[in-house]
Design an enzyme around this catalytic site. Structure first.
Site, PDB file in Angstrom:
ATOM      1  N   LYS A  46       0.811  -1.195   0.000  1.00  0.00           N
ATOM      2  CA  LYS A  46       0.000   0.000   0.000  1.00  0.00           C
ATOM      3  C   LYS A  46       0.857   1.264   0.000  1.00  0.00           C
ATOM      4  O   LYS A  46       0.370   2.353  -0.298  1.00  0.00           O
ATOM      5  CB  LYS A  46      -0.887   0.031   1.269  1.00  0.00           C
ATOM      6  CG  LYS A  46      -1.819  -1.122   1.434  1.00  0.00           C
ATOM      7  CD  LYS A  46      -2.581  -0.938   2.767  1.00  0.00           C
ATOM      8  CE  LYS A  46      -3.062  -2.231   3.312  1.00  0.00           C
ATOM      9  NZ  LYS A  46      -3.624  -2.051   4.687  1.00  0.00           N
ATOM     10  N   ASP A 105      14.685  -0.125   1.230  1.00  0.00           N
ATOM     11  CA  ASP A 105      15.406  -0.335   2.490  1.00  0.00           C
ATOM     12  C   ASP A 105      16.443  -1.436   2.249  1.00  0.00           C
ATOM     13  O   ASP A 105      17.520  -1.169   1.734  1.00  0.00           O
ATOM     14  CB  ASP A 105      14.377  -0.674   3.575  1.00  0.00           C
ATOM     15  CG  ASP A 105      14.980  -0.723   4.960  1.00  0.00           C
ATOM     16  OD1 ASP A 105      16.085  -0.222   5.153  1.00  0.00           O
ATOM     17  OD2 ASP A 105      14.331  -1.281   5.875  1.00  0.00           O
ATOM     18  N   LYS A 133      16.674   4.588   1.335  1.00  0.00           N
ATOM     19  CA  LYS A 133      17.345   4.490   2.638  1.00  0.00           C
ATOM     20  C   LYS A 133      18.640   3.726   2.435  1.00  0.00           C
ATOM     21  O   LYS A 133      18.629   2.633   1.904  1.00  0.00           O
ATOM     22  CB  LYS A 133      16.448   3.744   3.633  1.00  0.00           C
ATOM     23  CG  LYS A 133      15.835   4.674   4.631  1.00  0.00           C
ATOM     24  CD  LYS A 133      14.747   4.129   5.515  1.00  0.00           C
ATOM     25  CE  LYS A 133      14.868   2.800   6.157  1.00  0.00           C
ATOM     26  NZ  LYS A 133      13.772   2.602   7.160  1.00  0.00           N
ATOM     27  N   ASP A 161       3.985   3.635   6.527  1.00  0.00           N
ATOM     28  CA  ASP A 161       3.325   3.343   7.791  1.00  0.00           C
ATOM     29  C   ASP A 161       4.239   2.689   8.816  1.00  0.00           C
ATOM     30  O   ASP A 161       5.269   2.111   8.481  1.00  0.00           O
ATOM     31  CB  ASP A 161       2.171   2.364   7.541  1.00  0.00           C
ATOM     32  CG  ASP A 161       2.681   0.964   7.177  1.00  0.00           C
ATOM     33  OD1 ASP A 161       3.471   0.851   6.222  1.00  0.00           O
ATOM     34  OD2 ASP A 161       2.321  -0.004   7.874  1.00  0.00           O
ATOM     35  N   ARG A 167      -0.079   6.553   7.628  1.00  0.00           N
ATOM     36  CA  ARG A 167      -0.096   6.678   6.165  1.00  0.00           C
ATOM     37  C   ARG A 167      -0.693   8.005   5.701  1.00  0.00           C
ATOM     38  O   ARG A 167      -0.328   8.517   4.646  1.00  0.00           O
ATOM     39  CB  ARG A 167      -0.930   5.554   5.527  1.00  0.00           C
ATOM     40  CG  ARG A 167      -0.288   4.183   5.616  1.00  0.00           C
ATOM     41  CD  ARG A 167      -0.967   3.232   4.625  1.00  0.00           C
ATOM     42  NE  ARG A 167      -0.756   1.832   4.949  1.00  0.00           N
ATOM     43  CZ  ARG A 167       0.322   1.122   4.609  1.00  0.00           C
ATOM     44  NH1 ARG A 167       1.307   1.696   3.953  1.00  0.00           N
ATOM     45  NH2 ARG A 167       0.426  -0.142   4.952  1.00  0.00           N
TER      46      ARG A 167
HETATM   47  P1  IMP Z   1      12.860  -3.532   1.581  1.00  0.00           P
HETATM   48  O1  IMP Z   1      12.364  -4.794   0.932  1.00  0.00           O
HETATM   49  O2  IMP Z   1      13.623  -3.831   2.840  1.00  0.00           O
HETATM   50  O3  IMP Z   1      13.646  -2.660   0.638  1.00  0.00           O
HETATM   51  O4  IMP Z   1      11.630  -2.675   2.084  1.00  0.00           O
HETATM   52  C1  IMP Z   1      10.420  -2.863   1.552  1.00  0.00           C
HETATM   53  C2  IMP Z   1       9.254  -2.250   2.247  1.00  0.00           C
HETATM   54  O5  IMP Z   1       9.398  -2.139   3.658  1.00  0.00           O
HETATM   55  C3  IMP Z   1       9.020  -0.857   1.732  1.00  0.00           C
HETATM   56  O6  IMP Z   1       8.335  -0.873   0.503  1.00  0.00           O
HETATM   57  C4  IMP Z   1       8.195  -0.298   2.847  1.00  0.00           C
HETATM   58  O7  IMP Z   1       6.824  -0.629   2.670  1.00  0.00           O
HETATM   59  C5  IMP Z   1       8.722  -0.992   4.087  1.00  0.00           C
HETATM   60  N1  IMP Z   1       9.649  -0.086   4.791  1.00  0.00           N
HETATM   61  C6  IMP Z   1      11.005  -0.086   4.774  1.00  0.00           C
HETATM   62  N2  IMP Z   1      11.518   0.895   5.540  1.00  0.00           N
HETATM   63  C7  IMP Z   1      10.430   1.550   6.032  1.00  0.00           C
HETATM   64  C8  IMP Z   1      10.281   2.707   6.888  1.00  0.00           C
HETATM   65  O8  IMP Z   1      11.235   3.349   7.346  1.00  0.00           O
HETATM   66  N3  IMP Z   1       8.999   3.088   7.148  1.00  0.00           N
HETATM   67  C9  IMP Z   1       7.909   2.441   6.649  1.00  0.00           C
HETATM   68  N4  IMP Z   1       8.001   1.384   5.852  1.00  0.00           N
HETATM   69  C10 IMP Z   1       9.260   0.941   5.545  1.00  0.00           C
HETATM   70 MG    MG Z   2       4.877  -0.986   4.430  1.00  0.00          MG
END
Ligand code: IMP
Ligand code: MG
Length: 176
Positions: A46, A105, A133, A161, A167
């Site tokens: 979302k 992330d 990030k 969120d 959100r």
């Molecule tokens: P990744 O797979 O670790 O790159 O992160 C994927 C998902 O984790 C993102 O699309 C976000 O929905 C969630 N996410 C990562 N870091 C944050 C944060 O600091 N706040 C909120 N959601 C996060």
């Molecule tokens: Mg999320």
């Protein structure tokens, strides 16, 4: 307007006006790159819903909109595994696809979705993220279009969120 989330007061780091200016810039860049190509913007639900809605209106050329949704089995932002909850509904073969994410992330999600979308034989693929990030990257993926780069911190607002809270905050906040 703000409210307590997880017992903390979210701290504003990027205002709604700053976001709007940056999204307008991204929209111009994308329109210049994709004019005449009728790209498909694929938003990741979302978290990207507000970013995608604003970005789509700043891309002043023909474009189509689709969504995907994934859920991780792990708690919070840890990844026990990814499950595809919603797949794209537009046939993507031969199309110019732009994956639109809220936050990169670890990049595990983007890498999973990039593989999924590339398997549909698009004409081109690009990754566009509101926030990049830098601190926890596990997979070497670079976004082609980035709104803002931040080093650390847990972000809420503008679609992102903490356990579904935050959100609807119009700015981008950090929980610290
Ligand atoms: P990744 O797979 O670790 O790159 O992160 C994927 C998902 O984790 C993102 O699309 C976000 O929905 C969630 N996410 C990562 N870091 C944050 C944060 O600091 N706040 C909120 N959601 C996060
Ligand atoms: Mg999320």
């Amino acid at each position: 307007m703000t409210y307590e989330i997880a017992g903390k007061n979210p701290r504003l780091i990027i205002s709604a006006d700053e976001i709007a200016a940056r999204v307008q810039g991204l929209g111009k860049e994308l329109a210049a790159a994709y004019e005449g190509k009728n790209p498909v913007l694929v938003g990741v639900l979302k978290g990207s819903f507000i970013f995608l809605a604003d970005l789509a209106r700043e891309i002043r050329c023909e474009a189509e909109i689709d969504f995907v949704q994934v859920s991780s089995y792990g708690e919070g932002t840890s990844h026990g595994g990814l499950e595809l909850l919603m797949r794209p509904s537009i046939p993507l073969s031969g199309r110019h696809v732009i994956l639109v994410e809220d936050i990169l992330d670890t990049r595990v999600t983007s890498s999973f979705l990039q593989d999924l979308l590339l398997s549909k034989s698009p004409a081109s693929f690009a990754l566009c993220a509101l926030l990049d990030k830098r601190e926890r990257r596990e997979v070497e993926i670079e976004a082609d279009y980035v709104g803002f780069t931040i080093e650390t911190g847990f972000i809420v607002g503008y679609g992102t969120d903490y356990a579904e809270a935050g959100r609807n905050l119009p700015g981008i906040y950090v929980l610290d």
